[in-house]
Every structure is written in C-alpha cells, then in structure tokens.
Write a protein that holds these residues in place. Structure first.
Motif, short mmCIF file in Angstrom:
data_model
loop_
_atom_site.label_atom_id
_atom_site.label_comp_id
_atom_site.label_asym_id
_atom_site.label_seq_id
_atom_site.Cartn_x
_atom_site.Cartn_y
_atom_site.Cartn_z
N ALA A 114 13.81 5.00 64.18
CA ALA A 114 13.26 6.35 63.95
C ALA A 114 11.79 6.41 64.31
O ALA A 114 11.31 7.36 64.92
N VAL A 115 11.06 5.36 63.96
CA VAL A 115 9.62 5.35 64.22
C VAL A 115 9.35 5.25 65.73
O VAL A 115 8.47 5.92 66.26
N LYS A 116 10.13 4.42 66.41
CA LYS A 116 9.95 4.29 67.85
C LYS A 116 10.13 5.64 68.53
O LYS A 116 9.37 6.01 69.42
N ASP A 117 11.13 6.39 68.06
CA ASP A 117 11.36 7.71 68.63
C ASP A 117 10.18 8.63 68.34
O ASP A 117 9.65 9.29 69.22
N SER A 118 9.75 8.65 67.07
CA SER A 118 8.75 9.63 66.68
C SER A 118 7.38 9.34 67.24
O SER A 118 6.57 10.23 67.40
N LEU A 119 7.10 8.09 67.55
CA LEU A 119 5.78 7.78 68.08
C LEU A 119 5.81 7.39 69.56
O LEU A 119 4.82 6.93 70.11
N ASN A 120 6.97 7.61 70.18
CA ASN A 120 7.10 7.35 71.61
C ASN A 120 6.74 5.92 71.99
O ASN A 120 6.17 5.67 73.04
N ILE A 121 7.06 4.97 71.13
CA ILE A 121 6.67 3.59 71.40
C ILE A 121 7.36 3.06 72.64
O ILE A 121 6.76 2.32 73.43
N ASP A 122 8.60 3.46 72.85
CA ASP A 122 9.31 2.97 74.03
C ASP A 122 8.91 3.72 75.30
O ASP A 122 9.33 3.40 76.38
N SER A 123 8.10 4.75 75.15
CA SER A 123 7.70 5.54 76.31
C SER A 123 6.32 5.14 76.81
O SER A 123 5.59 5.94 77.38
N GLY A 124 5.95 3.92 76.53
CA GLY A 124 4.70 3.41 77.07
C GLY A 124 3.50 3.70 76.20
O GLY A 124 2.36 3.66 76.68
N ASN A 125 3.69 4.03 74.93
CA ASN A 125 2.55 4.24 74.05
C ASN A 125 2.01 2.86 73.63
O ASN A 125 2.47 2.26 72.68
N GLU A 126 1.02 2.40 74.39
CA GLU A 126 0.52 1.05 74.14
C GLU A 126 -0.44 0.99 72.96
O GLU A 126 -0.89 -0.07 72.56
N LYS A 127 -0.78 2.15 72.41
CA LYS A 127 -1.72 2.17 71.29
C LYS A 127 -1.01 2.02 69.95
O LYS A 127 -1.65 1.92 68.92
N VAL A 128 0.32 2.11 69.95
CA VAL A 128 1.07 1.92 68.71
C VAL A 128 2.10 0.81 68.93
O VAL A 128 2.92 0.88 69.82
N LYS A 129 2.01 -0.23 68.12
CA LYS A 129 2.92 -1.36 68.24
C LYS A 129 3.51 -1.70 66.88
O LYS A 129 2.98 -1.30 65.86
N ILE A 130 4.59 -2.43 66.92
CA ILE A 130 5.27 -2.76 65.67
C ILE A 130 5.22 -4.26 65.39
O ILE A 130 5.39 -5.07 66.29
N ILE A 131 4.92 -4.60 64.14
CA ILE A 131 5.04 -5.99 63.68
C ILE A 131 6.19 -6.01 62.68
O ILE A 131 6.20 -5.23 61.73
N SER A 132 7.15 -6.86 62.91
CA SER A 132 8.29 -6.91 62.00
C SER A 132 8.01 -7.84 60.83
O SER A 132 7.55 -8.96 61.01
N PRO A 133 8.29 -7.37 59.61
CA PRO A 133 8.13 -8.28 58.46
C PRO A 133 9.14 -9.41 58.48
O PRO A 133 9.06 -10.33 57.67
N ASP A 134 10.10 -9.32 59.40
CA ASP A 134 11.08 -10.41 59.54
C ASP A 134 10.53 -11.55 60.40
O ASP A 134 11.18 -12.59 60.53
N ASN A 135 9.36 -11.34 60.99
CA ASN A 135 8.74 -12.42 61.75
C ASN A 135 8.39 -13.58 60.82
O ASN A 135 8.39 -13.43 59.60
N PHE A 136 8.04 -14.71 61.39
CA PHE A 136 7.65 -15.87 60.61
C PHE A 136 6.56 -15.51 59.60
O PHE A 136 5.57 -14.86 59.96
N LEU A 137 6.76 -15.89 58.36
CA LEU A 137 5.83 -15.63 57.26
C LEU A 137 5.52 -14.14 57.09
O LEU A 137 4.40 -13.75 56.76
N GLY A 138 6.53 -13.33 57.33
CA GLY A 138 6.39 -11.89 57.09
C GLY A 138 5.44 -11.21 58.06
O GLY A 138 5.00 -10.09 57.80
N GLY A 139 5.15 -11.86 59.16
CA GLY A 139 4.27 -11.24 60.16
C GLY A 139 2.79 -11.38 59.85
O GLY A 139 1.96 -10.75 60.51
N VAL A 140 2.42 -12.19 58.85
CA VAL A 140 1.01 -12.24 58.44
C VAL A 140 0.09 -12.81 59.54
O VAL A 140 -1.07 -12.41 59.63
N ILE A 141 0.61 -13.71 60.37
CA ILE A 141 -0.23 -14.25 61.44
C ILE A 141 -0.59 -13.13 62.42
O ILE A 141 -1.76 -12.98 62.80
N GLU A 142 0.41 -12.33 62.78
CA GLU A 142 0.17 -11.19 63.68
C GLU A 142 -0.79 -10.18 63.04
O GLU A 142 -1.64 -9.60 63.71
#
Lengths: 299, 95
Positions: free
Chosen positions: A149-177
């Motif tokens: 839903a967020v990707k759609d609403s913020l056009n992330i897949d449409s080349g919006n390089e100013k908004v990116k996603i960090i997944s909390p499922d990444n190693f250590l909940g994404g804290v390194i990122e």
C-alpha cells in the motif's frame, strides 16, 4: 481494517469510477454503505477497533460504541480514497505544514539526520509527500504487510528515489540501515503506535496501561539525533494539516536509568497521541489492541 | 598469524568484552565470561536489535569504523571473534 486488503476488484472499480465521475463527495457517499456492511459482517475489524473505541469513549452504550466504530471505518475509508485521489493525479489537497522551520533548522544545524515518529493517524502517506521539499531521502521502516500500500501511495516503484523502505525483517530489525541513514543525514520514519513484535515500554494511554515500541527513542539516544513527532489530520474535504512541531531529544543520563528514561520518552509520546485523539478521535486508525499484554511479550 | 596480530586481536577482544558489558548494561556477567566464539544475538549471549545499535556506536566511536561499511555484514555481528577480526582489518587510527 484496511479496505485495500478487504475489498475486491469490483469494489475498487466502483470507488475509482465514482471518484472520477462524482469527485470526492460521491466516493465518500459509497463508504456509508460499504462500511455498514463491514460493521455488520466483519467481526474481526470491529473487534480490532473496539480496544481503542471503548477507551476513547468511556461510558458510551454498546450501540453508541458500534456507531463510533462505524464512524472510524468511514473516516479510514475517506483516508484511503484521499490517498488514491492524490496518487492517481485526480487532484491535490491543501496542506498546512506546522513546524516546518524547526525541522529545517534541525537538519541544517547537524550533519546527522532525524527520526520521524509517525502513527496511524490522519493520512501520513499523503502528507509525507510534503516533506519532499526538505530535499532529504526519507526511509520508511515498514513491515512487509504495509509495503504494498505504501509503495503505491508514495510511488516508490515509479522511481521516487527520495523515499525508500527499510524492512524490520532485515538483520537486527534493520537497525544497521537505520543508523547508516541517520549518519548520512537522512530522515527515518518509524511507526510509534504499534510494536510489530519488537520491544516495548509501558505508558498510560486513555486511562489504561498500553505498550508502545521504544526503538525510535533508543536509536535516537544512541545516534544522538532528534525525534520529530509527525501527525496529520483532515480538517476539511480538501485540507489536511501536518504537524512536525513536537521535537524530542532522547538522551540517557546513565546506563542504570536507561529503562526508566525510555519509559518517560514513551509516556511523553503517548501524551501527544492522547491530545491528538481528544481533538480528532476518528482519525487515529488504531486497529490493534496496544493495551493487550500480548505486546509485553516482546520486552 | 604473526605474534603482533595475535596480540592486537586479543587486546581488541578484551576491550570489546569490557565495552559490551559496560555499554549494554549486561547484568550478572563479567567480560571474561564471554566466550570468543559465543553467538551474540538470539541464542548465546542473547542480545537484541537495540543492543546492536550500541555495538554500532561502539564500533564508530571507539574504533573509528564507518556504519555504511557495516550494511549487509551480518557475518561481522556473529561473535566477539568476528567483530574483533573486522575491527582489526578495518579500524582507523583514532584515539
């Protein structure tokens, strides 16, 4: 409740068509029937809302509480329609930005970034776009269930390089990122009203003990960066406000007091949300029982 | 492995253990009780993601490492051994 998850293609077609031909008012009109259906038949959605409603509207009769749930459903439906309205390019909303100068000076005066503490209030996906003028990359700490839903609403897949996603499922909940993003001067947006299984602190909210995630404050204290609370609300059919004026500087005076001070930061944030819910009770889409001790398990 | 490297690694491990116990407020555990190959997160020492934040800060402030180099380096955070090896190979001359 998320109409996107619960609706079907035919339902979306009706809303899209209605929006194109009759504008926002027409699409909103459909909601009154659709939400009545969910109120009667979707016990899960009603039950998920009741934890908030029964505390926000203490003393109401059962019928009145169901009416409040109905209004909450309609309000979220409007929020989803508004999101589609903007994303599809059908129109725009007037947005009043409160506290912009403060956030701008925070970013200007430090090489570090900031943590933006958001909640399921108003229409943060739509209003988040107003922060693009800060010229910083915004990282959203998002669970996979919300990504689509967020990707759609913020056009992330449409080349919006100013908004990116960090997944909390990444190693250590994404804290390194997250630490890397803050170090680079970026903005990291973290949801403050739902733990998604991560560690929590207790705070009193609407008269009862609730459990809030505390990672935003803990990370900010370690990274020595501020936490900027963001909330928004729809104030008329075509207008929202976005408020980023509440800034916190979480720091620990000593390691021994860390837990206690963390609870203090969380309580301050709970207070901000409580004031918000007093003014905009139907714009806090809290479809999760944050008062349940199940949230405590992550401590 | 040369003797200097062995000594340096041993010193890094000792410092790391002391910093972990102090900065992470690890109760009821002494630095010398942490094994070099003990798994840090989940099982083993039982650290969590918020402890990882403190470790990143330690790597930055005490050893002059850059957080951007740590992205996608799950292997580095495995144990004291892996952390010390990474520090030894990447640290800068900082006080």
């Amino acid at each position: 409740m998320d109409i996107r998850k619960r609706g079907n293609k035919l339902g979306f077609w009706f809303f899209r068509t209605s929006l194109k031909w009759t504008g926002l008012s027409g699409a909103y009109g459909l909601l009154y029937f659709v939400c009545l259906y969910y109120l009667i038949f979707d016990r899960t959605a009603v039950s998920a809302s009741m934890a908030y409603i029964k505390r926000r509207f203490r003393g109401l009769s059962s019928i009145s509480k169901y009416h409040a749930v109905y209004k909450l459903f309609i309000s979220q439906g409007k929020s989803l329609i508004d999101r589609y309205y903007v994303v599809s390019g059908l129109g725009r909303f007037d947005i009043e930005l409160r506290g912009y100068d403060r956030i701008k000076s925070l970013l200007r005066d430090s090489k570090k970034g900031i943590i933006l503490l958001t909640a399921h209030v108003g229409n943060w996906q739509v209003t988040m776009t107003t922060l693009e003028k800060l010229g910083r990359t915004v990282y959203l700490l998002m669970s996979p269930e919300e990504n689509a839903a967020v990707k759609d609403s913020l056009n992330i897949d449409s080349g919006n390089e100013k908004v990116k996603i960090i997944s909390p499922d990444n190693f250590l909940g994404g804290v390194i990122e997250i630490m890397k993003a803050i170090d680079e001067g970026s903005i990291v947006s973290i949801m403050g009203d739902r733990s998604y299984g991560h560690s929590t602190s207790e705070a009193v909210l609407l008269g009862d003990r609730a459990y809030f995630p505390h990672s935003a404050f803990s990370i900010a204290a370690s990274a020595q960066c501020p936490v900027v609370v963001l909330h928004s609300a729809k104030v008329s059919t075509k207008k929202y406000f976005v408020d980023v004026s509440h800034v916190m500087e979480p720091r620990f005076s000593s390691r021994a007091k860390k837990k206690e001070e963390l609870a203090g930061f969380v309580q301050e944030y709970a207070g901000v949300l409580e004031v918000y819910s007093a003014e905009y009770p139907y714009q806090w889409f809290l479809f999760h029982d944050i008062w349940s001790e199940e949230n405590k398990a992550a401590n | 492995m040369q003797s200097n490297e062995v000594q340096d690694l041993a010193q890094i491990k000792k410092t790391l253990k002391e910093l972990l116990v102090a900065d992470l407020s690890l109760e009821d555990i002494k630095p010398e009780e942490i094994r070099d190959d003990e798994v840090l997160f989940g099982e083993g020492l039982g650290l969590d993601s918020l402890d990882a934040v403190e470790i990143v800060v330690i790597l930055q402030r005490k050893f002059g490492l850059e957080v951007r180099d740590l992205e996608n380096r799950k292997d580095v955070f495995y144990s004291i051994d892996s952390l010390a090896k990474y520090i030894y190979e990447n640290r800068k001359k900082v006080s």
